[in-house]
Design a protein around this motif. Structure first.
Motif, PDB file in Angstrom:
ATOM      1  N   TYR A 187       1.260  -0.763  -0.484  1.00 28.33           N
ATOM      2  CA  TYR A 187      -0.430   0.403  -0.372  1.00 28.33           C
ATOM      3  C   TYR A 187       1.101   0.990   0.200  1.00 28.33           C
ATOM      4  CZ  TYR A 187      -3.024   3.437   2.460  1.00 28.33           C
ATOM      5  OH  TYR A 187      -4.034   4.630   2.196  1.00 28.33           O
ATOM      6  N   PHE A 188       2.236   1.166   0.604  1.00 28.61           N
ATOM      7  CA  PHE A 188       2.732   2.496   0.850  1.00 28.61           C
ATOM      8  C   PHE A 188       3.640   2.193  -0.573  1.00 28.61           C
ATOM      9  CE2 PHE A 188       1.288   2.186   5.594  1.00 28.61           C
ATOM     10  CZ  PHE A 188       1.097   3.473   5.386  1.00 28.61           C
ATOM     11  N   GLY A 189       4.147   1.564  -0.891  1.00 26.38           N
ATOM     12  CA  GLY A 189       5.050   1.437  -2.235  1.00 26.38           C
ATOM     13  C   GLY A 189       6.279   1.236  -1.338  1.00 26.38           C
ATOM     14  N   GLY A 190       6.522   0.834  -0.236  1.00 27.11           N
ATOM     15  CA  GLY A 190       7.901   0.849   0.269  1.00 27.11           C
ATOM     16  C   GLY A 190       7.973   0.267   1.930  1.00 27.11           C
ATOM     17  N   ALA A 191       9.299  -0.037   2.628  1.00 23.89           N
ATOM     18  CA  ALA A 191       9.350  -0.671   3.920  1.00 23.89           C
ATOM     19  C   ALA A 191       8.767   0.585   5.181  1.00 23.89           C
ATOM     20  CB  ALA A 191      11.234  -1.168   3.549  1.00 23.89           C
TER      21      ALA A 191
END
Length: 504
Positions: free
Chosen positions: A177-181
């Motif tokens: 959803y955030f596109g990252g860790a």
């Protein structure tokens, strides 16, 4: 950003500092978000939703993270902390070579080239789990903590199909959803930096940036089959239920909390008794009770918890069962956050001054009053092979490790992992005299033991084979369509089990 093998670290560009908010502004935004949250609760707007369930008591995982102002503010704060305190010049070995993740899932790839013959007795699906990060880490990386990718080889009537799928955990869905860790990694829990990482994680949870109602586990460690369900396991969370489809594809159904009876973590190494069909398990925690033992009936009903009292919170990765007992291991790999900060160590620290303690508990004990504790020289154990009873003695065959250092598989790797000299040991606990003994069975390094699961908890023979002299003519070789990274445990789902779980 998505992880690629060529990138070993997320580089942060601070050349244009005017883009970022001041620390005072960050604090103001966070306090404002907290006040709005308190107001919503006072007005009764926010009500906890009942988790949706499907047949078999499986909880559908539908987290609700938030990309609001608080999320952006915390991201900025995290980047600042990483820039000021993390040494990004260190190479991340466990993201390179064959440790590197594969970028994409592979849908069922049928009719693979088979050299030789796949016998009918192998009808089923061989599945292997392991870490496979989808996004580049914000700071460090520890091999033990990452998303789970399952690699499956479906065998049916002499033909083979390969598939690889992520387990759709709450953690994975939110980072997609955030596109990252966004979730903290155990490899970052070191020194003052580790303390700040923990607080960043707590802040994201407190302000509902991350939804932790479904846990934050990876399910990346091991698999087990019980009560018609294939379970993906990691010791910091509840089990995830998977379904093996007829064509070999792997589907994540959801989370298993045993009708709300499971409120603590669940080991990656539960034991299924092949004679009774029951499953025995435990969880460990950094708050009391530090260990909780459980029994699950063959029908999938979880019995009441049995808290086990020990002096300090520990890491307990495995345990063992016999026909009448469960073996609890109180080994001196302690959860010590103060030492993490003061000594710049990982949050789990081995104490070589402490003894190794083994508690033998009747399998169906209602409380810990009947447990018998035995002491042996200090060590740590990741994995046991098997256990059984001989007269007055309970026998454990295990992979014993002297002076473990979890930092050895964190970031940089040494040429030789001197501190990971696992050796096969036999340990005996005399229930009559209260004495314990041990003897070495092998040289190093031995780990990830497997036995015929029809003998779990019963006496079995051990066949030691020199792999260098095995026949060069295998029964069959299946050519795979892609690279399979190094991983952890494997499991074979029989054709009978595959058909049984198809009803869910």
């Amino acid at each position: 950003m998505p992880y690629t093998p060529q990138s070993t670290h997320t580089r942060i560009n601070h050349s244009n500092r005017s883009k970022y908010l001041s620390l005072h502004s960050i604090q103001t935004l966070i306090e404002g978000e907290r006040e709005r949250e308190r107001e919503r609760e006072r007005m009764g707007v926010k009500q906890e939703e009942e988790m949706e369930r499907i047949e078999g008591g499986v909880v559908l995982v539908n987290p609700k993270p938030s990309k609001g102002i608080a999320s952006k503010a915390i991201d900025w704060l995290e980047k600042l902390i990483v820039k000021l305190m993390f040494d990004s010049s260190q190479p991340l070995h466990y993201l390179s070579g064959n440790f590197a993740p594969v970028i994409h899932e592979t849908p069922p790839c049928k009719d693979l080239t088979v050299i030789g013959h796949l016998p009918e007795c192998l009808n089923g699906e061989f599945v292997r789990v392991g870490p496979n990060p989808k996004f580049a880490p914000v700071a460090g990386y520890h091999w033990y903590i990452s998303f789970l990718m399952i690699h499956g080889l479906r065998i049916k009537d002499g033909k083979a199909t390969y598939v690889s799928r992520y387990v759709k955990t709450s953690r994975l869905k939110q980072e997609e959803y955030f596109g990252g860790a966004k979730f903290m990694k155990i490899g970052d829990l070191k020194g003052l930096f580790g303390l700040l990482v923990v607080n960043i994680q707590m802040l994201r949870a407190k302000l509902k940036v991350l939804d932790v109602s479904y846990g934050a586990g990876t399910g990346n460690t091991a698999l087990i089959y019980h009560h018609g369900k294939l379970l993906a396991l990691s010791e910091a969370d509840k089990p995830y239920v998977l379904k093996v489809l007829e064509d070999g594809d792997l589907q994540t159904l959801g989370l298993l909390d045993y009708d709300k009876r499971l409120s603590h973590s669940f080991t990656a190494h539960p034991k299924v008794d092949p004679f009774t069909g029951e499953m025995f398990t435990f969880g460990y925690s950094h708050t009391p009770p530090y260990i909780t033992y459980r029994v699950i009936s063959k029908d999938g009903v979880m019995n009441d918890p049995v808290p086990i009292t020990i002096a300090e919170p520990i890491m307990m990765h495995d345990f063992a069962i016999t026909e009448n007992f469960a073996i609890i291991m109180d080994l001196p790999l302690y959860f010590r956050p103060k030492e993490m900060v003061k000594g710049k160590k990982l949050i789990f620290t081995f104490d070589p001054t402490k003894k190794a303690r083994f508690g033998v508990l009747p399998r169906y004990a209602k409380n810990e009053s009947l447990i018998k504790w035995f002491e042996l020289p200090n060590c740590f154990i990741f994995h046991n092979a098997n256990a059984w009873e001989e007269g007055d003695e309970v026998v454990l065959v295990t992979c014993r490790l002297q002076n473990p250092d979890l930092d050895m598989v964190n970031g940089i790797v040494k040429e030789k992992l001197e501190n990971f000299t696992n050796e096969l040991y036999e340990m005996r606990y005399n229930m009559k005299t209260g004495l314990a003994s041990q003897k070495q069975l092998s040289a190093s390094a031995v780990d990830f033991p497997r036995v015929n699961e029809s003998y779990t908890g019963r006496k079995s023979a051990v066949n030691v084979i020199d792999a260098k002299t095995m026949s060069s003519d295998p029964v069959a070789v299946v050519e795979l369509p892609q690279r399979v990274p190094y991983g952890f445990h494997a499991f074979f789902v029989t054709e009978e089990q595959l058909q049984e779980q198809a009803s869910f």
